[in-house]
Motif scaffolding. Structure first.
Motif, PDB file in Angstrom:
ATOM      1  N   ARG A   1       0.836  -1.204   0.000  1.00 59.96           N
ATOM      2  CA  ARG A   1       0.000   0.000   0.000  1.00 59.96           C
ATOM      3  C   ARG A   1       0.870   1.254   0.000  1.00 59.96           C
ATOM      4  O   ARG A   1       0.587   2.222  -0.694  1.00 59.96           O
ATOM      5  N   LEU A   2       1.925   1.219   0.764  1.00 61.14           N
ATOM      6  CA  LEU A   2       2.783   2.392   0.908  1.00 61.14           C
ATOM      7  C   LEU A   2       3.495   2.733  -0.397  1.00 61.14           C
ATOM      8  O   LEU A   2       3.646   3.911  -0.742  1.00 61.14           O
TER       9      LEU A   2
ATOM     10  N   ASN B   1       1.129   4.180  -3.379  1.00 60.73           N
ATOM     11  CA  ASN B   1       1.582   5.511  -2.954  1.00 60.73           C
ATOM     12  C   ASN B   1       0.706   6.079  -1.838  1.00 60.73           C
ATOM     13  O   ASN B   1       0.424   7.282  -1.793  1.00 60.73           O
ATOM     14  N   SER B   2       0.276   5.214  -0.938  1.00 62.27           N
ATOM     15  CA  SER B   2      -0.529   5.660   0.200  1.00 62.27           C
ATOM     16  C   SER B   2       0.334   6.440   1.186  1.00 62.27           C
ATOM     17  O   SER B   2       1.558   6.280   1.237  1.00 62.27           O
ATOM     18  N   THR B   3      -0.318   7.273   1.972  1.00 59.03           N
ATOM     19  CA  THR B   3       0.384   7.909   3.080  1.00 59.03           C
ATOM     20  C   THR B   3       0.630   6.861   4.166  1.00 59.03           C
ATOM     21  O   THR B   3       0.043   5.772   4.149  1.00 59.03           O
ATOM     22  N   ILE B   4       1.476   7.208   5.118  1.00 64.30           N
ATOM     23  CA  ILE B   4       1.739   6.276   6.218  1.00 64.30           C
ATOM     24  C   ILE B   4       0.448   5.952   6.965  1.00 64.30           C
ATOM     25  O   ILE B   4       0.163   4.784   7.264  1.00 64.30           O
ATOM     26  N   SER B   5      -0.359   6.958   7.256  1.00 67.68           N
ATOM     27  CA  SER B   5      -1.591   6.693   8.011  1.00 67.68           C
ATOM     28  C   SER B   5      -2.564   5.834   7.210  1.00 67.68           C
ATOM     29  O   SER B   5      -3.215   4.935   7.766  1.00 67.68           O
ATOM     30  N   GLU B   6      -2.663   6.070   5.905  1.00 64.66           N
ATOM     31  CA  GLU B   6      -3.561   5.259   5.080  1.00 64.66           C
ATOM     32  C   GLU B   6      -3.113   3.799   5.063  1.00 64.66           C
ATOM     33  O   GLU B   6      -3.933   2.883   5.201  1.00 64.66           O
ATOM     34  N   ALA B   7      -1.810   3.581   4.882  1.00 68.66           N
ATOM     35  CA  ALA B   7      -1.296   2.209   4.824  1.00 68.66           C
ATOM     36  C   ALA B   7      -1.431   1.508   6.169  1.00 68.66           C
ATOM     37  O   ALA B   7      -1.784   0.320   6.237  1.00 68.66           O
ATOM     38  N   VAL B   8      -1.163   2.230   7.250  1.00 66.13           N
ATOM     39  CA  VAL B   8      -1.288   1.647   8.590  1.00 66.13           C
ATOM     40  C   VAL B   8      -2.744   1.306   8.896  1.00 66.13           C
ATOM     41  O   VAL B   8      -3.055   0.213   9.392  1.00 66.13           O
TER      42      VAL B   8
ATOM     43  N   VAL C   1       3.746  12.999   9.978  1.00 63.66           N
ATOM     44  CA  VAL C   1       3.980  11.575   9.741  1.00 63.66           C
ATOM     45  C   VAL C   1       2.780  10.949   9.045  1.00 63.66           C
ATOM     46  O   VAL C   1       2.927  10.187   8.083  1.00 63.66           O
ATOM     47  N   ALA C   2       1.590  11.264   9.512  1.00 64.01           N
ATOM     48  CA  ALA C   2       0.378  10.664   8.956  1.00 64.01           C
ATOM     49  C   ALA C   2       0.264  10.890   7.456  1.00 64.01           C
ATOM     50  O   ALA C   2      -0.130   9.994   6.705  1.00 64.01           O
ATOM     51  N   ASP C   3       0.630  12.080   6.989  1.00 66.29           N
ATOM     52  CA  ASP C   3       0.444  12.452   5.582  1.00 66.29           C
ATOM     53  C   ASP C   3       1.678  12.216   4.720  1.00 66.29           C
ATOM     54  O   ASP C   3       1.722  12.640   3.563  1.00 66.29           O
ATOM     55  N   TYR C   4       2.661  11.533   5.259  1.00 69.55           N
ATOM     56  CA  TYR C   4       3.933  11.363   4.552  1.00 69.55           C
ATOM     57  C   TYR C   4       3.847  10.269   3.496  1.00 69.55           C
ATOM     58  O   TYR C   4       3.369   9.162   3.755  1.00 69.55           O
ATOM     59  N   HIS C   5       4.309  10.586   2.284  1.00 69.06           N
ATOM     60  CA  HIS C   5       4.486   9.613   1.208  1.00 69.06           C
ATOM     61  C   HIS C   5       5.978   9.300   1.081  1.00 69.06           C
ATOM     62  O   HIS C   5       6.819  10.191   1.247  1.00 69.06           O
ATOM     63  N   ILE C   6       6.309   8.070   0.747  1.00 70.77           N
ATOM     64  CA  ILE C   6       7.711   7.713   0.521  1.00 70.77           C
ATOM     65  C   ILE C   6       8.146   8.278  -0.829  1.00 70.77           C
ATOM     66  O   ILE C   6       7.574   7.926  -1.863  1.00 70.77           O
ATOM     67  N   PRO C   7       9.142   9.156  -0.856  1.00 70.64           N
ATOM     68  CA  PRO C   7       9.574   9.746  -2.135  1.00 70.64           C
ATOM     69  C   PRO C   7      10.210   8.705  -3.048  1.00 70.64           C
ATOM     70  O   PRO C   7      10.665   7.651  -2.597  1.00 70.64           O
ATOM     71  N   ASP C   8      10.249   9.028  -4.330  1.00 67.64           N
ATOM     72  CA  ASP C   8      10.984   8.195  -5.279  1.00 67.64           C
ATOM     73  C   ASP C   8      12.423   8.700  -5.297  1.00 67.64           C
ATOM     74  O   ASP C   8      12.775   9.594  -6.061  1.00 67.64           O
TER      75      ASP C   8
END
Length: 281
Positions: free
Chosen positions: A210-211, A215-222, A246-253
Protein backbone atom coordinates in the motif's frame (compact mmCIF):
# COMPACT_ATOMS: atom_id res chain seq x y z
CA UNK A 1 39.90 44.28 -16.95
CA UNK A 2 39.34 41.20 -19.11
CA UNK A 3 41.20 39.10 -16.55
CA UNK A 4 38.98 40.39 -13.71
CA UNK A 5 35.88 39.68 -15.79
CA UNK A 6 37.08 36.17 -16.53
CA UNK A 7 37.75 35.45 -12.86
CA UNK A 8 34.27 36.71 -11.88
CA UNK A 9 32.58 34.56 -14.52
CA UNK A 10 34.48 31.45 -13.46
CA UNK A 11 33.72 32.06 -9.78
CA UNK A 12 30.05 32.51 -10.60
CA UNK A 13 30.04 29.22 -12.50
CA UNK A 14 31.68 27.41 -9.59
CA UNK A 15 29.21 28.86 -7.09
CA UNK A 16 26.28 27.98 -9.35
CA UNK A 17 27.57 24.43 -9.67
CA UNK A 18 27.82 24.15 -5.89
CA UNK A 19 24.27 25.37 -5.44
CA UNK A 20 22.94 22.87 -7.98
CA UNK A 21 24.82 19.98 -6.41
CA UNK A 22 24.27 20.62 -2.75
CA UNK A 23 20.65 21.73 -2.71
CA UNK A 24 19.37 18.67 -4.55
CA UNK A 25 17.73 16.18 -2.16
CA UNK A 26 19.49 13.30 -3.90
CA UNK A 27 23.02 14.70 -3.75
CA UNK A 28 23.84 11.84 -1.38
CA UNK A 29 22.37 8.53 -2.48
CA UNK A 30 19.41 7.54 -0.34
CA UNK A 31 19.25 3.82 0.38
CA UNK A 32 16.95 1.31 2.02
CA UNK A 33 17.85 -1.60 4.29
CA UNK A 34 16.29 -4.86 5.41
CA UNK A 35 17.77 -5.90 8.76
CA UNK A 36 16.77 -9.49 9.40
CA UNK A 37 18.11 -11.18 12.53
CA UNK A 38 15.04 -13.43 12.46
CA UNK A 39 16.60 -15.29 9.52
CA UNK A 40 20.08 -15.49 11.01
CA UNK A 41 21.77 -18.87 11.17
CA UNK A 42 22.95 -17.84 14.64
CA UNK A 43 19.43 -18.29 15.98
CA UNK A 44 18.01 -21.71 16.74
CA UNK A 45 16.12 -23.12 13.76
CA UNK A 46 12.35 -23.56 14.22
CA UNK A 47 12.62 -22.01 17.68
CA UNK A 48 13.88 -18.42 17.53
CA UNK A 49 14.79 -18.43 13.85
CA UNK A 50 11.96 -17.54 11.45
CA UNK A 51 13.29 -17.44 7.92
CA UNK A 52 10.95 -16.20 5.20
CA UNK A 53 12.67 -15.82 1.84
CA UNK A 54 9.39 -14.94 0.14
CA UNK A 55 8.88 -11.95 2.40
CA UNK A 56 12.46 -10.76 1.92
CA UNK A 57 12.20 -11.04 -1.86
CA UNK A 58 8.87 -9.20 -1.98
CA UNK A 59 10.02 -6.48 0.39
CA UNK A 60 13.21 -5.91 -1.57
CA UNK A 61 11.34 -5.76 -4.89
CA UNK A 62 8.95 -3.18 -3.46
CA UNK A 63 11.72 -1.04 -2.00
CA UNK A 64 13.63 -1.13 -5.30
CA UNK A 65 10.74 0.84 -6.79
CA UNK A 66 11.76 3.83 -4.65
CA UNK A 67 15.45 3.22 -3.90
CA UNK A 68 18.40 2.41 -6.14
CA UNK A 69 20.06 0.38 -3.39
CA UNK A 70 18.51 -2.02 -0.87
CA UNK A 71 21.01 -3.60 1.53
CA UNK A 72 20.32 -6.80 3.44
CA UNK A 73 21.66 -7.86 6.84
CA UNK A 74 21.08 -11.13 8.64
CA UNK A 75 24.07 -12.94 10.18
CA UNK A 76 25.84 -9.58 10.02
CA UNK A 77 23.10 -7.76 11.98
CA UNK A 78 25.62 -7.19 14.74
CA UNK A 79 26.05 -4.64 17.50
CA UNK A 80 28.83 -3.02 15.49
CA UNK A 81 26.55 -2.80 12.45
CA UNK A 82 23.83 -1.25 14.60
CA UNK A 83 26.35 1.31 15.86
CA UNK A 84 27.19 2.59 12.39
CA UNK A 85 23.69 2.27 10.92
CA UNK A 86 22.95 6.03 10.75
CA UNK A 87 26.14 6.71 8.75
CA UNK A 88 25.09 4.68 5.70
CA UNK A 89 22.31 6.93 4.41
CA UNK A 90 19.25 4.73 4.89
CA UNK A 91 15.94 6.53 4.42
CA UNK A 92 13.84 3.40 4.92
CA UNK A 93 14.65 0.51 7.26
CA UNK A 94 12.69 -2.72 7.59
CA UNK A 95 13.92 -4.14 10.90
CA UNK A 96 12.73 -7.75 11.17
CA UNK A 97 13.81 -8.76 14.64
CA UNK A 98 13.01 -10.00 18.10
CA UNK A 99 12.60 -7.48 20.88
CA UNK A 100 12.44 -7.87 24.64
CA UNK A 101 10.40 -5.82 27.09
CA UNK A 102 12.35 -3.92 29.71
CA UNK A 103 10.85 -2.72 32.98
CA UNK A 104 12.29 0.75 32.30
CA UNK A 105 9.72 1.25 29.53
CA UNK A 106 11.44 0.24 26.32
CA UNK A 107 11.99 -2.73 24.04
CA UNK A 108 15.55 -3.97 23.51
CA UNK A 109 16.27 -4.65 19.83
CA UNK A 110 17.94 -8.03 19.46
CA UNK A 111 20.95 -8.59 17.20
CA UNK A 112 22.06 -11.82 15.54
CA UNK A 113 25.01 -12.14 17.95
CA UNK A 114 25.07 -14.73 20.68
CA UNK A 115 26.45 -13.63 24.01
CA UNK A 116 30.23 -13.77 24.23
CA UNK A 117 31.87 -12.56 27.44
CA UNK A 118 34.87 -11.34 25.45
CA UNK A 119 32.81 -8.85 23.46
CA UNK A 120 31.66 -5.28 24.09
CA UNK A 121 33.30 -4.68 27.43
CA UNK A 122 33.54 -1.02 26.39
CA UNK A 123 29.76 -0.60 26.65
CA UNK A 124 27.85 -0.16 29.87
CA UNK A 125 24.99 -2.38 31.00
CA UNK A 126 22.57 0.43 30.20
CA UNK A 127 23.72 0.65 26.59
CA UNK A 128 23.55 -2.99 25.56
CA UNK A 129 21.76 -5.83 27.25
CA UNK A 130 21.25 -9.57 26.94
CA UNK A 131 17.99 -11.13 25.80
CA UNK A 132 16.68 -14.64 25.97
CA UNK A 133 14.17 -15.73 23.35
CA UNK A 134 11.39 -18.13 24.29
CA UNK A 135 12.57 -21.77 24.15
CA UNK A 136 16.03 -20.75 22.94
CA UNK A 137 18.72 -21.54 25.54
CA UNK A 138 21.12 -18.93 24.15
CA UNK A 139 21.44 -15.30 25.14
CA UNK A 140 21.74 -12.62 22.46
CA UNK A 141 23.15 -9.11 22.52
CA UNK A 142 20.54 -6.37 22.16
CA UNK A 143 20.57 -2.58 22.04
CA UNK A 144 18.73 -0.10 24.26
CA UNK A 145 17.58 3.52 23.90
CA UNK A 146 20.83 4.62 25.53
CA UNK A 147 22.79 2.79 22.84
CA UNK A 148 20.75 4.55 20.16
CA UNK A 149 21.31 7.98 21.71
CA UNK A 150 24.86 7.60 23.01
CA UNK A 151 26.62 5.02 20.83
CA UNK A 152 25.04 5.10 17.37
CA UNK A 153 27.20 7.25 15.09
CA UNK A 154 25.53 10.07 13.15
CA UNK A 155 21.84 10.69 12.60
CA UNK A 156 19.04 8.74 10.95
CA UNK A 157 17.98 11.92 9.09
CA UNK A 158 14.28 11.49 8.33
CA UNK A 159 14.41 7.70 8.03
CA UNK A 160 11.22 5.67 8.20
CA UNK A 161 11.80 2.64 10.44
CA UNK A 162 9.43 -0.33 10.23
CA UNK A 163 10.19 -2.21 13.43
CA UNK A 164 8.83 -5.69 12.71
CA UNK A 165 8.77 -6.86 16.29
CA UNK A 166 6.39 -7.48 19.13
CA UNK A 167 5.50 -4.48 21.30
CA UNK A 168 7.55 -1.93 19.37
CA UNK A 169 4.79 0.62 20.01
CA UNK A 170 3.29 -0.86 23.14
CA UNK A 171 1.88 2.10 25.07
CA UNK A 172 4.02 1.26 28.10
CA UNK A 173 7.27 0.72 26.17
CA UNK A 174 7.73 3.75 23.92
CA UNK A 175 11.32 4.38 24.99
CA UNK A 176 12.98 2.82 21.94
CA UNK A 177 10.71 4.56 19.44
CA UNK A 178 11.34 7.86 21.20
CA UNK A 179 15.11 7.31 21.04
CA UNK A 180 15.00 6.54 17.31
CA UNK A 181 13.03 9.73 16.65
CA UNK A 182 15.46 11.69 18.83
CA UNK A 183 18.21 10.23 16.64
CA UNK A 184 16.54 11.77 13.60
CA UNK A 185 14.05 9.17 12.35
CA UNK A 186 10.92 10.65 10.80
CA UNK A 187 8.59 7.80 11.76
CA UNK A 188 8.48 4.46 13.53
CA UNK A 189 5.93 1.85 12.46
CA UNK A 190 5.43 -1.13 14.75
CA UNK A 191 2.98 -3.30 16.67
CA UNK A 192 1.24 -2.44 19.92
CA UNK A 193 1.41 -6.00 21.25
CA UNK A 194 2.63 -9.52 20.56
CA UNK A 195 2.51 -10.66 16.93
CA UNK A 196 2.76 -14.09 15.34
CA UNK A 197 5.74 -14.34 12.91
CA UNK A 198 3.56 -15.34 9.96
CA UNK A 199 1.01 -12.61 10.65
CA UNK A 200 3.86 -10.15 11.01
CA UNK A 201 5.35 -10.96 7.60
CA UNK A 202 2.02 -11.05 5.78
CA UNK A 203 0.84 -7.79 7.32
CA UNK A 204 4.03 -5.86 6.65
CA UNK A 205 4.03 -7.12 3.05
CA UNK A 206 0.50 -5.73 2.78
CA UNK A 207 1.57 -2.46 4.42
CA UNK A 208 4.58 -2.01 2.11
CA UNK A 209 2.47 -2.74 -0.95
CA UNK A 210 0.00 0.00 0.00
CA UNK A 211 2.78 2.39 0.91
CA UNK A 212 4.73 1.93 -2.33
CA UNK A 213 2.58 0.41 -5.08
CA UNK A 214 -0.46 2.52 -4.17
CA UNK A 215 1.58 5.51 -2.95
CA UNK A 216 -0.53 5.66 0.20
CA UNK A 217 0.38 7.91 3.08
CA UNK A 218 1.74 6.28 6.22
CA UNK A 219 -1.59 6.69 8.01
CA UNK A 220 -3.56 5.26 5.08
CA UNK A 221 -1.30 2.21 4.82
CA UNK A 222 -1.29 1.65 8.59
CA UNK A 223 -5.06 2.03 8.93
CA UNK A 224 -5.68 -0.55 6.20
CA UNK A 225 -3.37 -3.15 7.75
CA UNK A 226 -5.38 -5.74 9.73
CA UNK A 227 -5.19 -6.01 13.50
CA UNK A 228 -4.90 -9.33 15.34
CA UNK A 229 -6.40 -10.83 18.47
CA UNK A 230 -4.76 -13.76 20.22
CA UNK A 231 -5.45 -15.57 23.50
CA UNK A 232 -2.63 -13.49 25.00
CA UNK A 233 -3.89 -10.12 23.72
CA UNK A 234 -4.41 -7.97 20.65
CA UNK A 235 -1.94 -6.21 18.38
CA UNK A 236 -2.43 -3.24 16.07
CA UNK A 237 0.02 -1.63 13.66
CA UNK A 238 0.62 2.02 14.55
CA UNK A 239 2.96 4.88 13.71
CA UNK A 240 4.91 7.25 15.92
CA UNK A 241 4.95 10.20 16.34
CA UNK A 242 1.20 10.41 15.87
CA UNK A 243 1.18 13.79 14.12
CA UNK A 244 0.00 15.06 10.74
CA UNK A 245 3.53 15.32 9.34
CA UNK A 246 3.98 11.57 9.74
CA UNK A 247 0.38 10.66 8.96
CA UNK A 248 0.44 12.45 5.58
CA UNK A 249 3.93 11.36 4.55
CA UNK A 250 4.49 9.61 1.21
CA UNK A 251 7.71 7.71 0.52
CA UNK A 252 9.57 9.75 -2.14
CA UNK A 253 10.98 8.20 -5.28
CA UNK A 254 14.62 8.59 -4.33
CA UNK A 255 15.70 6.96 -7.58
CA UNK A 256 14.39 9.98 -9.49
CA UNK A 257 16.17 12.35 -7.11
CA UNK A 258 19.46 10.54 -7.75
CA UNK A 259 18.93 10.65 -11.53
CA UNK A 260 18.15 14.38 -11.37
CA UNK A 261 21.28 15.04 -9.36
CA UNK A 262 23.46 13.18 -11.86
CA UNK A 263 21.92 15.19 -14.70
CA UNK A 264 22.46 18.46 -12.83
CA UNK A 265 26.11 17.57 -12.24
CA UNK A 266 26.70 16.84 -15.93
CA UNK A 267 24.90 20.02 -17.04
CA UNK A 268 26.71 22.24 -14.55
CA UNK A 269 30.06 20.77 -15.54
CA UNK A 270 29.33 21.37 -19.22
CA UNK A 271 28.40 25.02 -18.57
CA UNK A 272 31.59 25.60 -16.61
CA UNK A 273 33.73 24.07 -19.34
CA UNK A 274 31.99 26.21 -21.98
CA UNK A 275 32.70 29.40 -20.02
CA UNK A 276 36.33 28.41 -19.63
CA UNK A 277 36.61 27.78 -23.38
CA UNK A 278 35.19 31.20 -24.22
CA UNK A 279 37.57 32.94 -21.83
CA UNK A 280 40.59 31.13 -23.21
CA UNK A 281 39.72 32.09 -26.79
Amino acid sequence: MKLVYAVIVVLFAVILTGIILYTRPGSIEAKAAIIDPLSSTQLRENVSRHQNLTFIREAKNLLMKRFSTVDYYSDNATIEQYRRLPTIGYKFIVWRTHTALDEDGFVAIVSSEKYDSRKYAEYSVGQITLCNITNDPNLYFAITPRFIKEIMTGELKDSVVVLMSCNGLNQYYYGTAEALVEKGAKAIISWTGWIDPSDNDNSISFFLDRLINENSTISEAVDRTPAFTYPYGSSVLQYYPANSQVADYHIPDYRQDNISTDTAFISATAVTEKIRWRIST
